[in-house]
Design a protein around this motif. Structure first.
Motif, PDB file in Angstrom:
ATOM      1  N   VAL A   1       0.837  -1.196   0.000  1.00 33.72           N
ATOM      2  CA  VAL A   1       0.000   0.000   0.000  1.00 33.72           C
ATOM      3  C   VAL A   1       0.871   1.245   0.000  1.00 33.72           C
ATOM      4  CG1 VAL A   1      -1.903   1.208   1.133  1.00 33.72           C
ATOM      5  CG2 VAL A   1      -1.701  -1.274   1.357  1.00 33.72           C
ATOM      6  N   GLY A   2       0.672   2.110  -0.966  1.00 28.73           N
ATOM      7  CA  GLY A   2       1.330   3.405  -1.003  1.00 28.73           C
ATOM      8  C   GLY A   2       0.306   4.511  -0.840  1.00 28.73           C
ATOM      9  N   PRO A   3       0.725   5.760  -0.903  1.00 34.31           N
ATOM     10  CA  PRO A   3      -0.225   6.873  -0.819  1.00 34.31           C
ATOM     11  C   PRO A   3      -1.021   7.001  -2.109  1.00 34.31           C
ATOM     12  CG  PRO A   3       1.982   7.686  -1.266  1.00 34.31           C
ATOM     13  CD  PRO A   3       2.117   6.209  -1.027  1.00 34.31           C
ATOM     14  N   PRO A   4      -2.135   7.709  -2.072  1.00 33.62           N
ATOM     15  CA  PRO A   4      -2.849   7.984  -3.320  1.00 33.62           C
ATOM     16  C   PRO A   4      -1.940   8.734  -4.294  1.00 33.62           C
ATOM     17  CG  PRO A   4      -4.198   8.572  -1.426  1.00 33.62           C
ATOM     18  CD  PRO A   4      -2.823   8.275  -0.903  1.00 33.62           C
ATOM     19  N   ALA A   5      -2.091   8.438  -5.575  1.00 30.55           N
ATOM     20  CA  ALA A   5      -1.277   9.107  -6.591  1.00 30.55           C
ATOM     21  C   ALA A   5      -1.726  10.552  -6.743  1.00 30.55           C
ATOM     22  CB  ALA A   5      -1.398   8.378  -7.929  1.00 30.55           C
ATOM     23  N   PRO A   6      -0.820  11.450  -7.111  1.00 31.96           N
ATOM     24  CA  PRO A   6      -1.219  12.819  -7.423  1.00 31.96           C
ATOM     25  C   PRO A   6      -1.884  12.894  -8.789  1.00 31.96           C
ATOM     26  CG  PRO A   6       1.117  12.552  -7.836  1.00 31.96           C
ATOM     27  CD  PRO A   6       0.629  11.248  -7.234  1.00 31.96           C
ATOM     28  N   TYR A   7      -2.632  13.965  -8.988  1.00 31.08           N
ATOM     29  CA  TYR A   7      -3.191  14.231 -10.311  1.00 31.08           C
ATOM     30  C   TYR A   7      -2.054  14.462 -11.305  1.00 31.08           C
ATOM     31  CZ  TYR A   7      -5.450  16.761 -14.123  1.00 31.08           C
ATOM     32  OH  TYR A   7      -5.877  17.164 -15.362  1.00 31.08           O
ATOM     33  N   PHE A   8      -2.237  13.995 -12.513  1.00 30.60           N
ATOM     34  CA  PHE A   8      -1.252  14.220 -13.561  1.00 30.60           C
ATOM     35  C   PHE A   8      -1.984  14.487 -14.864  1.00 30.60           C
ATOM     36  CE2 PHE A   8      -2.148   9.708 -13.339  1.00 30.60           C
ATOM     37  CZ  PHE A   8      -2.428   9.375 -14.649  1.00 30.60           C
ATOM     38  N   GLU A   9      -1.289  15.171 -15.773  1.00 35.33           N
ATOM     39  CA  GLU A   9      -1.863  15.402 -17.088  1.00 35.33           C
ATOM     40  C   GLU A   9      -1.558  14.201 -17.971  1.00 35.33           C
ATOM     41  OE1 GLU A   9      -1.421  19.292 -18.648  1.00 35.33           O
ATOM     42  OE2 GLU A   9      -1.452  20.243 -16.664  1.00 35.33           O
ATOM     43  N   GLU A  10      -1.786  14.330 -19.256  1.00 35.06           N
ATOM     44  CA  GLU A  10      -1.710  13.172 -20.145  1.00 35.06           C
ATOM     45  C   GLU A  10      -0.319  12.536 -20.128  1.00 35.06           C
ATOM     46  OE1 GLU A  10      -4.458  12.228 -21.414  1.00 35.06           O
ATOM     47  OE2 GLU A  10      -5.568  14.012 -20.809  1.00 35.06           O
ATOM     48  N   LEU A  11      -0.274  11.194 -20.190  1.00 34.96           N
ATOM     49  CA  LEU A  11       0.970  10.448 -20.297  1.00 34.96           C
ATOM     50  C   LEU A  11       1.226  10.086 -21.758  1.00 34.96           C
ATOM     51  CD1 LEU A  11       0.542   7.926 -17.330  1.00 34.96           C
ATOM     52  CD2 LEU A  11       1.960   9.989 -17.349  1.00 34.96           C
ATOM     53  N   ASP A  12       2.496   9.874 -22.084  1.00 35.10           N
ATOM     54  CA  ASP A  12       2.852   9.373 -23.404  1.00 35.10           C
ATOM     55  C   ASP A  12       2.892   7.845 -23.378  1.00 35.10           C
ATOM     56  OD1 ASP A  12       3.170  11.936 -24.494  1.00 35.10           O
ATOM     57  OD2 ASP A  12       5.233  12.061 -23.742  1.00 35.10           O
ATOM     58  N   PRO A  13       2.498   7.189 -24.479  1.00 37.93           N
ATOM     59  CA  PRO A  13       2.552   5.718 -24.501  1.00 37.93           C
ATOM     60  C   PRO A  13       3.978   5.215 -24.306  1.00 37.93           C
ATOM     61  CG  PRO A  13       1.227   6.552 -26.327  1.00 37.93           C
ATOM     62  CD  PRO A  13       1.923   7.738 -25.713  1.00 37.93           C
ATOM     63  N   PHE A  14       4.076   4.062 -23.631  1.00 37.67           N
ATOM     64  CA  PHE A  14       5.366   3.402 -23.468  1.00 37.67           C
ATOM     65  C   PHE A  14       5.736   2.639 -24.726  1.00 37.67           C
ATOM     66  CE2 PHE A  14       6.977  -0.940 -22.408  1.00 37.67           C
ATOM     67  CZ  PHE A  14       8.303  -0.609 -22.213  1.00 37.67           C
ATOM     68  N   THR A  15       4.775   1.940 -25.311  1.00 34.70           N
ATOM     69  CA  THR A  15       5.022   1.168 -26.528  1.00 34.70           C
ATOM     70  C   THR A  15       3.694   0.897 -27.214  1.00 34.70           C
ATOM     71  OG1 THR A  15       6.158  -0.792 -27.416  1.00 34.70           O
ATOM     72  CG2 THR A  15       4.801  -1.121 -25.482  1.00 34.70           C
ATOM     73  N   THR A  16       3.773   0.420 -28.455  1.00 35.21           N
ATOM     74  CA  THR A  16       2.581   0.038 -29.220  1.00 35.21           C
ATOM     75  C   THR A  16       2.803  -1.354 -29.794  1.00 35.21           C
ATOM     76  OG1 THR A  16       2.080   2.328 -29.823  1.00 35.21           O
ATOM     77  CG2 THR A  16       1.106   0.601 -31.194  1.00 35.21           C
ATOM     78  N   VAL A  17       1.817  -2.222 -29.619  1.00 35.06           N
ATOM     79  CA  VAL A  17       1.858  -3.566 -30.195  1.00 35.06           C
ATOM     80  C   VAL A  17       0.621  -3.741 -31.064  1.00 35.06           C
ATOM     81  CG1 VAL A  17       3.225  -4.568 -28.335  1.00 35.06           C
ATOM     82  CG2 VAL A  17       0.739  -4.540 -28.153  1.00 35.06           C
ATOM     83  N   THR A  18       0.696  -4.695 -31.997  1.00 39.24           N
ATOM     84  CA  THR A  18      -0.369  -4.860 -32.987  1.00 39.24           C
ATOM     85  C   THR A  18      -0.875  -6.295 -32.995  1.00 39.24           C
ATOM     86  OG1 THR A  18       0.588  -3.117 -34.376  1.00 39.24           O
ATOM     87  CG2 THR A  18      -0.965  -4.628 -35.430  1.00 39.24           C
ATOM     88  N   HIS A  19      -2.195  -6.431 -33.093  1.00 40.50           N
ATOM     89  CA  HIS A  19      -2.829  -7.730 -33.296  1.00 40.50           C
ATOM     90  C   HIS A  19      -3.813  -7.562 -34.441  1.00 40.50           C
ATOM     91  CE1 HIS A  19      -4.781 -11.546 -32.600  1.00 40.50           C
ATOM     92  NE2 HIS A  19      -5.950 -10.950 -32.436  1.00 40.50           N
ATOM     93  N   GLU A  20      -3.545  -8.304 -35.526  1.00 36.93           N
ATOM     94  CA  GLU A  20      -4.337  -8.169 -36.751  1.00 36.93           C
ATOM     95  C   GLU A  20      -4.347  -6.704 -37.175  1.00 36.93           C
ATOM     96  OE1 GLU A  20      -8.047 -10.118 -35.842  1.00 36.93           O
ATOM     97  OE2 GLU A  20      -7.155 -12.126 -36.034  1.00 36.93           O
ATOM     98  N   ASP A  21      -5.496  -6.050 -37.261  1.00 35.55           N
ATOM     99  CA  ASP A  21      -5.536  -4.658 -37.728  1.00 35.55           C
ATOM    100  C   ASP A  21      -5.680  -3.660 -36.583  1.00 35.55           C
ATOM    101  OD1 ASP A  21      -5.398  -5.340 -40.461  1.00 35.55           O
ATOM    102  OD2 ASP A  21      -7.558  -5.745 -40.504  1.00 35.55           O
ATOM    103  N   LEU A  22      -5.425  -4.114 -35.369  1.00 32.93           N
ATOM    104  CA  LEU A  22      -5.665  -3.268 -34.207  1.00 32.93           C
ATOM    105  C   LEU A  22      -4.359  -3.018 -33.456  1.00 32.93           C
ATOM    106  CD1 LEU A  22      -8.023  -1.937 -32.658  1.00 32.93           C
ATOM    107  CD2 LEU A  22      -8.161  -4.004 -31.283  1.00 32.93           C
ATOM    108  N   ASP A  23      -4.071  -1.739 -33.197  1.00 31.25           N
ATOM    109  CA  ASP A  23      -2.909  -1.361 -32.403  1.00 31.25           C
ATOM    110  C   ASP A  23      -3.327  -1.191 -30.947  1.00 31.25           C
ATOM    111  OD1 ASP A  23      -1.337  -1.279 -34.663  1.00 31.25           O
ATOM    112  OD2 ASP A  23      -1.552   0.877 -34.952  1.00 31.25           O
ATOM    113  N   LEU A  24      -2.422  -1.563 -30.053  1.00 26.41           N
ATOM    114  CA  LEU A  24      -2.623  -1.339 -28.625  1.00 26.41           C
ATOM    115  C   LEU A  24      -1.516  -0.426 -28.131  1.00 26.41           C
ATOM    116  CD1 LEU A  24      -4.292  -2.208 -26.048  1.00 26.41           C
ATOM    117  CD2 LEU A  24      -2.410  -3.799 -25.602  1.00 26.41           C
ATOM    118  N   ASN A  25      -1.884   0.795 -27.733  1.00 28.97           N
ATOM    119  CA  ASN A  25      -0.938   1.718 -27.128  1.00 28.97           C
ATOM    120  C   ASN A  25      -0.907   1.456 -25.622  1.00 28.97           C
ATOM    121  OD1 ASN A  25      -0.547   3.017 -29.645  1.00 28.97           O
ATOM    122  ND2 ASN A  25      -2.359   4.272 -29.299  1.00 28.97           N
ATOM    123  N   VAL A  26       0.254   1.091 -25.111  1.00 26.14           N
ATOM    124  CA  VAL A  26       0.408   0.726 -23.709  1.00 26.14           C
ATOM    125  C   VAL A  26       1.059   1.894 -22.975  1.00 26.14           C
ATOM    126  CG1 VAL A  26       1.434  -0.910 -22.089  1.00 26.14           C
ATOM    127  CG2 VAL A  26       0.635  -1.700 -24.335  1.00 26.14           C
TER     128      VAL A  26
END
Length: 538
Positions: free
Chosen positions: A392-417
């Motif tokens: 258990v840690g403290p509640p996270a602070p508010y943050f603005e948008e994050l950048d994706p770490f990586t993108t993987v693809t399955h068939e015609d669909l990309d997953l931004n992680v």
């Protein structure tokens, strides 16, 4: 600016996201400029009083029967009057909605205490089945929607069990908004006088004068004091698995399950030498997690093979054998009882392609008890079960948008992680589904293509079915969190994903029980998208 006066035959948008239940009367006002959102460095360094709202999130909203649209959600206030929580926000649809008989489909708005795992949903009136707060016509599930004109919305929630400074908001296209400050007040801030009916006729749904450019105000029905709100409080259910044991937590309920195949020979009830070591580890975990006098129920389970009477007897005998060993370890500090439940309560579905693994999962001995909620980690040690440690840690602070770490693809669909965010006792992770073709794509995301054979079935369902994390170095598997109500029914955190337009990203939320604070990255098994190593934790 052009406008259309739309009557009762116009397209109707029913927003069933427990945020606003909305019908549609349109105007074409221009969008307001976006404001910078405040940020904070760490929650430990500030109190809720130091954080200023608004917080802003943007995303895409699915409209079944029409097109999906970009939306902006702004959190303006979160107040606690000692009995209820009141959330003020505004929803701004940034694109024009098309279609008829439209219906929003997605995850409902929720407030989450990331330390205790409580999940709070808007309080609904028993009289007309609609949430308390703002409305256009009282008791109706339809409200007007105005593209590019922010609509103030108020909703009421049960108070959390413990006083908190910060809550996390999820759902309704908001994704993950941690660190939302709770203001404790004697009385809720009153809404301005409603003016919506000065602009829209509630009888005909016709716009009777030009809508304002800044905001439009709705009447509200606040909840009366003393409402029964237990039905709107749910729990985050976590599941951590290892080769010898697994631990399930939901609210103050905890179950440690020891895999019977590691403890008993086939059709035997005498524990093996390995069982003695495992029970010693389980006893140490319970000493660390529980107070003296806690009632512990030891429950035996079998798979579905064999006669019911035989399975019942075997499960009872195994529970009693484990109780005797556990009593040697714990002494008289705890109250121990036993039950045999035979094959009546399987956790994995037998008879499929993974039948052998499913049956092995169902053969188990459980320790069931209530655990006090804690805002600190379980004590570290080598003698307890790794699967039973709570971090258990403290509640996270508010943050603005994050950048994706990586993108993987399955068939015609990309997953931004996206990177995982440590928030209280959990890891919150946004993933973005993106259509990489030039045409609309029907995304089939339901299923458990990459789940472990014999996995408990509730963790292989929904948009994130089969998602899990592996902790480097110890082989612990952390499954995606499900939300459990008092009736034992399960819900998903993620929005349901429908038709994906070309090039657009559709965000969904996955949540996992947190590992120890020293863990800085995890391996994500993302269903049909496969294995993704090194996803950072921040």
């Amino acid at each position: 600016m052009s406008q259309r006066a739309l009557g009762v035959t116009s397209a109707v948008l029913a927003l069933s996201m427990a945020l606003s239940s909305c019908g549609l009367i349109r105007d074409l006002t221009s969008a307001e400029g976006e404001e910078e959102s405040p940020t904070q460095e760490t929650v430990e360094e500030v109190s809720a009083e130091d954080i200023e709202l608004p917080f802003v999130r943007t995303g895409r909203m699915f409209v079944e029967g029409g097109n999906d649209v970009a939306v902006e959600m702004t959190i303006d206030a979160l107040e606690h009057n000692g009995e209820y929580l009141m959330l003020d926000l505004s929803l701004n649809i940034l694109e024009f909605i098309t279609g008829e008989e439209l219906k929003y489909a997605g995850a409902p708005l929720r407030l989450v205490d990331p330390v205790s795992g409580e999940v709070l949903e808007p309080i609904t009136s028993e009289e007309h089945g609609e949430p308390y707060g703002t409305y256009f016509i009282e008791g109706s599930n339809l409200d007007p929607i105005h593209e590019t004109l922010p609509q103030p919305i108020r909703r009421y929630f049960p108070a959390p069990s413990e006083d908190v400074e910060f809550l996390t908001l999820t759902g309704a296209t908001a994704g993950h908004v941690p660190g939302t400050p709770v203001s404790y007040v004697d009385e809720f801030t009153p809404l301005p006088e409603p003016d919506v009916h000065d602009y829209i006729d509630p009888e005909t749904w016709v716009i009777i004068q030009d809508l304002p450019e800044d905001e439009i105000v709705y009447p509200e029905t606040p909840p009366e004091p003393g409402l029964e709100t237990d039905g709107f409080v749910m729990s985050m259910e976590s599941f951590v698995d290892s080769p010898t044991a697994s631990t399930t937590r939901a609210g103050d309920e905890e179950v440690i399950a020891l895999h019977a195949d590691n403890m008993f020979e086939f059709d035997e009830s005498d524990p093996t030498d390995e069982a003695v070591d495992t029970i010693q580890e389980a006893a140490q975990s319970m000493r660390e997690n529980l107070g003296e006098g806690t009632e512990i129920t030891i429950i035996g389970h079998t798979d579905g093979k064999g006669a019911d009477d035989y399975n019942q007897d075997l499960s009872q005998e195994r529970a009693e054998a484990v109780r005797d060993l556990l009593k040697e370890e714990l002494g008289t500090d705890f109250t121990l009882s036993t039950e045999g439940r035979g094959s009546d309560e399987p956790v994995a579905e037998e008879g499929g392609d993974d039948d052998e693994e499913a049956r092995a999962r169902n053969r188990r001995v459980e320790f069931q008890y209530e655990v006090p909620m804690s805002d600190t980690d379980s004590e570290e040690g080598d003698s307890g079960l790794d699967a039973a440690k709570r971090h258990v840690g403290p509640p996270a602070p508010y943050f603005e948008e994050l950048d994706p770490f990586t993108t993987v693809t399955h068939e015609d669909l990309d997953l931004n992680v996206y990177p995982m965010v440590r928030d209280g006792a959990y890891l919150f992770q946004m993933v973005g589904f993106q259509n990489s073709t030039l045409s609309d794509l029907e995304a089939d995301l339901e299923g458990d293509e990459a789940s472990l054979p014999g996995s408990p079935q509730q963790y292989t369902e929904g948009t994130m079915g089969g998602f899990r994390l592996e902790e480097p170095g110890n082989g612990l598997i952390r499954y995606v969190i499900r939300i459990r109500d008092g009736e034992g029914e399960y819900e998903d955190f993620a929005d349901e994903i429908f038709t994906l337009s070309p090039g657009e990203e559709y965000l969904a939320l996955s949540v996992f029980p947190a590992p120890g604070p020293e863990v800085e990255e995890m391996t994500l098994y993302a269903g049909a998208f496969g294995e993704i190593p090194g996803v950072p934790v921040q």
